[in-house]
Design a protein around this motif. Structure first.
Motif, short mmCIF file in Angstrom:
data_model
loop_
_atom_site.label_atom_id
_atom_site.label_comp_id
_atom_site.label_asym_id
_atom_site.label_seq_id
_atom_site.Cartn_x
_atom_site.Cartn_y
_atom_site.Cartn_z
N GLU A 2 36.24 40.31 42.27
CA GLU A 2 36.47 41.27 43.34
C GLU A 2 37.85 41.90 43.18
N SER A 3 37.91 43.23 43.34
CA SER A 3 39.18 43.94 43.24
C SER A 3 39.89 43.88 44.58
N SER A 4 41.02 43.18 44.63
CA SER A 4 41.70 42.97 45.90
C SER A 4 42.99 43.76 46.03
N VAL A 5 43.44 44.39 44.95
CA VAL A 5 44.70 45.13 44.96
C VAL A 5 44.41 46.63 44.92
N THR A 6 45.01 47.37 45.84
CA THR A 6 44.87 48.82 45.86
C THR A 6 46.01 49.44 45.06
N VAL A 7 45.68 50.37 44.20
CA VAL A 7 46.67 51.06 43.37
C VAL A 7 46.68 52.53 43.78
N ALA A 8 47.86 53.08 44.01
CA ALA A 8 47.99 54.49 44.41
C ALA A 8 48.94 55.21 43.46
N SER A 28 63.03 50.16 51.07
CA SER A 28 62.92 49.28 52.23
C SER A 28 61.48 49.21 52.73
N THR A 29 60.81 50.36 52.81
CA THR A 29 59.44 50.41 53.31
C THR A 29 58.49 49.66 52.37
N CYS A 30 58.63 49.88 51.07
CA CYS A 30 57.74 49.22 50.11
C CYS A 30 57.93 47.71 50.12
N LYS A 31 59.17 47.27 50.13
CA LYS A 31 59.42 45.83 50.10
C LYS A 31 58.94 45.16 51.38
N ALA A 32 59.07 45.84 52.50
CA ALA A 32 58.59 45.28 53.77
C ALA A 32 57.07 45.09 53.76
N GLN A 33 56.38 45.91 52.97
CA GLN A 33 54.92 45.84 52.91
C GLN A 33 54.41 45.03 51.71
N GLY A 34 55.34 44.44 50.95
CA GLY A 34 54.94 43.66 49.78
C GLY A 34 54.40 44.50 48.65
N ILE A 35 54.84 45.76 48.58
CA ILE A 35 54.35 46.69 47.56
C ILE A 35 55.19 46.57 46.29
N LYS A 36 54.54 46.70 45.13
CA LYS A 36 55.23 46.71 43.84
C LYS A 36 54.83 47.95 43.06
N GLY A 37 55.68 48.32 42.09
CA GLY A 37 55.41 49.50 41.29
C GLY A 37 56.69 50.26 41.02
N THR A 38 56.56 51.54 40.71
CA THR A 38 57.70 52.39 40.41
C THR A 38 57.55 53.74 41.11
N LEU A 39 58.61 54.17 41.78
CA LEU A 39 58.67 55.50 42.37
C LEU A 39 59.92 56.20 41.85
N LEU A 40 59.79 57.46 41.50
CA LEU A 40 60.91 58.29 41.06
C LEU A 40 61.18 59.35 42.10
N VAL A 41 62.46 59.55 42.41
CA VAL A 41 62.87 60.54 43.39
C VAL A 41 63.87 61.48 42.74
N ILE A 50 52.16 52.79 42.78
CA ILE A 50 52.46 51.57 43.53
C ILE A 50 51.17 50.79 43.76
N ALA A 51 51.31 49.50 44.05
CA ALA A 51 50.14 48.66 44.25
C ALA A 51 50.44 47.60 45.30
N GLY A 52 49.39 47.19 45.99
CA GLY A 52 49.52 46.16 47.02
C GLY A 52 48.26 46.08 47.85
N SER A 53 48.39 45.52 49.04
CA SER A 53 47.23 45.45 49.93
C SER A 53 46.85 46.86 50.39
N ALA A 54 45.59 47.01 50.79
CA ALA A 54 45.14 48.32 51.28
C ALA A 54 45.96 48.76 52.48
N GLU A 55 46.27 47.81 53.37
CA GLU A 55 47.05 48.14 54.56
C GLU A 55 48.49 48.52 54.18
N GLY A 56 49.08 47.79 53.25
CA GLY A 56 50.44 48.09 52.84
C GLY A 56 50.55 49.44 52.16
N ILE A 57 49.60 49.74 51.27
CA ILE A 57 49.60 51.03 50.59
C ILE A 57 49.42 52.16 51.60
N ALA A 58 48.52 51.97 52.56
CA ALA A 58 48.29 53.00 53.58
C ALA A 58 49.57 53.25 54.37
#
Length: 310
Positions: A2-8, A28-41, A50-58
């Motif tokens: 089962e695929s349990s990790v959402t990737v965006a 701060s927002t990503c770490k609070a939601q347990g999200i991992k990955g890379t974002l460039l600004v 980024i990847a994490g739970s469906a709720e965290g990604i949302a």
């Protein structure tokens, strides 16, 4: 499994006045939601996966879309059976996708978007020049029928390649249609804007990139051949965004297929046929020891302090 990790995978070209402030808020927002990955600004916008739970990604996507002029941020979702990233990184860059040509602004001028459902007809037309804007190691894993491979090692090389090859590609007289594609769409935003700046009028690109095409076009109707390289631990995906068959060479970050893994020059965590001659025996020995330490650390459920994996 089962695929349990959402990737965006997401990007947005929009003026950002204070990249540092947005970086801090995103981190701060990503770490609070347990999200991992890379974002460039950058001042031109933001980009990343980024990847994490469906709720965290949302939650993170909602946060991004709440920023000024970000309500229409392009997001492509997929799933993984395990977390495909090792940590969360938010970095400030000069460009969110590096082309290195001044004055290219996808918000001002860009090619015509083509939906995945209409893409086959466009690239099957013999009057259409089809260009893969990705780098050589990505193209090696898979590409569209009839696509031209620029054999670039970085996106920064693309403008020079096009200027050198323009006459050979387009010929003289009536300029043919040019269709370009990339993984998720962001490189084509800049490459089509670049071609428009070079005076090419009929420029098209695949909306949502290869990922959206593989998600929406049935395999029996597809003109895609091979797998699509993605910049995370899944390495490649296929039709329906199913996990691909490639693994990652830890030395050079290139995808390695089954045939490549059978090469005597391939050693897990150390080298592949593509990079063996690029490194010394000492470098391979160092990589071998680092890989051994990382595997020991993972077996203990800890992180190796010298780990270089993303």
């Amino acid at each position: 499994m089962e695929s349990s990790v959402t990737v965006a995978a997401l990007y947005r070209f929009t003026p950002i006045a204070d990249p540092a402030a947005l970086r801090d808020a995103l981190e701060s927002t990503c770490k609070a939601q347990g999200i991992k990955g890379t974002l460039l600004v950058a001042h031109e916008g933001l980009n990343g996966t980024i990847a994490g739970s469906a709720e965290g990604i949302a939650h993170v996507v909602d946060f991004i879309r709440a920023q000024p002029d970000c309500a229409d941020t392009d997001v492509k979702y997929s799933h993984a059976s395990a977390m495909p990233f090792y940590r969360m990184k938010v970095r400030i860059k000069r460009e969110i996708v590096t082309m290195g040509v001044e004055g290219i602004d996808p918000r001002a001028s860009v090619g015509t978007y083509v939906s995945p459902q209409d893409w086959n007809a466009l690239i099957a037309d013999p009057e259409t020049i089809v260009i893969d804007t990705r780098n050589d190691y990505e193209v090696a894993a898979g590409t569209f029928e009839r696509a031209i491979d620029p054999k670039t090692t970085t996106f920064r090389e693309f403008p020079g390649w096009f200027r050198r090859e323009r006459e050979r590609l387009l010929g003289k007289g009536k300029t043919p249609k040019v269709a370009m594609f990339c993984t998720g769409g962001i490189r084509c935003e800049k490459s089509t804007a670049f071609l428009k700046a070079e005076g090419i009028e009929e420029v098209y690109h695949l909306k949502g990139g290869i990922l959206k095409y593989l998600e929406e076009v049935p395999e029996d109707e597809s003109l895609w051949r091979g797998e699509c390289f993605v910049f995370d631990e899944r390495v490649t995906v296929g039709h329906g965004l199913a996990l691909g068959s490639h693994v990652l060479c830890r030395a050079c970050r290139r995808p390695v297929d089954e045939e490549g893994r059978a090469s005597p020059l391939y050693e897990d965590g150390v080298s592949c046929a593509g990079c063996y001659d690029e490194r010394t025996d000492e470098q391979r020995a160092s990589a071998r020891e680092r890989d051994r330490q990382e595997k020991l650390a993972r077996a203990r459920g800890t992180s190796h302090i010298g780990a270089t994996r993303p």
